[in-house]
Enzyme design. Structure first.
Site, PDB file in Angstrom:
ATOM      1  N   LEU A  49     -24.277  18.072  14.740  1.00  0.00           N
ATOM      2  CA  LEU A  49     -23.172  17.660  15.608  1.00  0.00           C
ATOM      3  C   LEU A  49     -22.375  16.631  14.816  1.00  0.00           C
ATOM      4  CD1 LEU A  49     -24.578  17.130  19.234  1.00  0.00           C
ATOM      5  CD2 LEU A  49     -23.107  18.976  18.419  1.00  0.00           C
ATOM      6  N   ASP A  50     -21.047  16.712  14.902  1.00  0.00           N
ATOM      7  CA  ASP A  50     -20.220  15.732  14.214  1.00  0.00           C
ATOM      8  C   ASP A  50     -20.526  14.330  14.726  1.00  0.00           C
ATOM      9  OD1 ASP A  50     -18.981  17.737  12.799  1.00  0.00           O
ATOM     10  OD2 ASP A  50     -17.334  17.940  14.229  1.00  0.00           O
ATOM     11  N   THR A  51     -20.237  13.349  13.903  1.00  0.00           N
ATOM     12  CA  THR A  51     -20.518  11.962  14.261  1.00  0.00           C
ATOM     13  C   THR A  51     -19.894  11.577  15.596  1.00  0.00           C
ATOM     14  OG1 THR A  51     -20.537  11.409  11.904  1.00  0.00           O
ATOM     15  CG2 THR A  51     -20.387   9.577  13.461  1.00  0.00           C
ATOM     16  N   HIS A  72     -17.800  22.736  12.788  1.00  0.00           N
ATOM     17  CA  HIS A  72     -16.558  22.218  13.388  1.00  0.00           C
ATOM     18  C   HIS A  72     -15.763  23.305  14.116  1.00  0.00           C
ATOM     19  CE1 HIS A  72     -17.541  18.975  10.614  1.00  0.00           C
ATOM     20  NE2 HIS A  72     -17.344  19.771   9.577  1.00  0.00           N
ATOM     21  N   GLN A  80     -13.455  22.125  17.134  1.00  0.00           N
ATOM     22  CA  GLN A  80     -12.313  21.347  16.661  1.00  0.00           C
ATOM     23  C   GLN A  80     -11.283  22.249  15.993  1.00  0.00           C
ATOM     24  OE1 GLN A  80     -15.537  20.642  16.258  1.00  0.00           O
ATOM     25  NE2 GLN A  80     -15.935  18.449  16.106  1.00  0.00           N
TER      26      GLN A  80
END
Length: 278
Positions: A146-148, A230, A233
């Site tokens: 998971l992205d930050t 991602h 996004q």
């Protein structure tokens, strides 16, 4: 989606979720835990039957039977000797499958925003492993990323076989995200995403997308089985939108019910079975 995932009319339900929990809580970064297996290996190794039993495959007595029958290999060679000892660096396989000397364990974390999943400790950033350090003595690894800045469900396990299968599933994994955009999503763009959008690495299909019921038009619910990096996004950026907040509220059969942000819990036996069937 199930009835619990959406409100009437086919729209995602909004609102806060999760209550107080007395589950294990994150704390300060402790010393790196030593697994039970690591402690066992500190002398001159561990008996092969105990190694197999520790992995949860069978009892020591049954392990002796399987060893004698030639079902176990160490570093590529069949071992039938009773009392044979192995080290932590040995490659032990049972019926051709790698054996983890620790009993498999499974946890799910409701990841907070701003926490790194991997790396970045050199930047002074806190990682999910700091939160999970008190969960168990076993060496856990996150499944996927998971992205930050992305929040939500993240699975952890020391079961390498399951982690590898879930990391690159043939048919993907069901995931539901709550997405907050910096501006309202036009209905025409919502329909484009629903039909499938071509990105640089191919077409991304979504199982469902809709405005969250009784919320502003910049709050979106999206279901996809894509595990590309991602992907959410990039999906919205391709239509000219930026994400302000992203929260994964469903992963496989796991939900955030009764799991507050920053907390983790152990999976139930049924959940482990369900994850293995994905």
């Amino acid at each position: 989606m199930s009835r619990n995932d959406k409100s009437k009319g086919g729209k995602f339900s909004g609102g806060k979720r999760g209550g107080k929990s007395k589950k294990a809580t994150p704390g300060k970064t402790p010393a790196k835990p030593q697994s039970a297996a690591s402690n066992a290996f500190k002398t001159d190794g561990i008996r092969l039957n105990k190694y197999i039993a520790n992995a949860g495959i069978c009892s020591r007595r049954d392990a002796d039977i399987f060893i004698a029958a030639g079902n176990v290999t160490v570093n590529g060679k069949v071992v039938t000797e009773m009392g044979y000892k192995v080290s932590l660096t040995d490659d032990v396989k049972f019926d051709g499958r790698s054996v983890n000397p620790d009993k498999p364990e499974y946890f799910v974390l409701n990841k907070p925003k701003g926490i790194y999943v991997t790396g970045s400790t050199e930047k002074g950033g806190r990682t999910v492993m700091d939160i999970m350090a008190k969960a168990t003595k076993a060496k856990l690894d996150p499944v996927g990323k998971l992205d930050t800045q992305t929040m939500g469900l993240l699975l952890f396990t020391n079961d390498g076989t399951l982690a590898k299968r879930l990391g690159k599933p043939r048919n993907g994994i069901r995931q539901i995200y709550q997405v907050n955009l910096t501006k309202p999503l036009a209905l025409a763009d919502l329909e484009k995403i629903r039909e499938g959008v071509y990105l640089e690495d191919g077409k991304v299909n979504v199982q469902d997308i809709s405005y969250i019921a009784n919320r502003p038009k910049n709050e979106i619910g999206l279901e996809t089985n894509s595990t590309r990096n991602h992907v959410v996004q990039r999906l919205f950026k391709s239509q000219g939108y930026e994400i302000e907040k992203l929260d994964r509220v469903v992963f496989g059969g796991l939900t955030k019910k009764d799991l507050p942000r920053g907390r983790f819990r152990r999976l139930t036996d049924q959940e482990v079975i369900n994850m293995g069937m994905l």
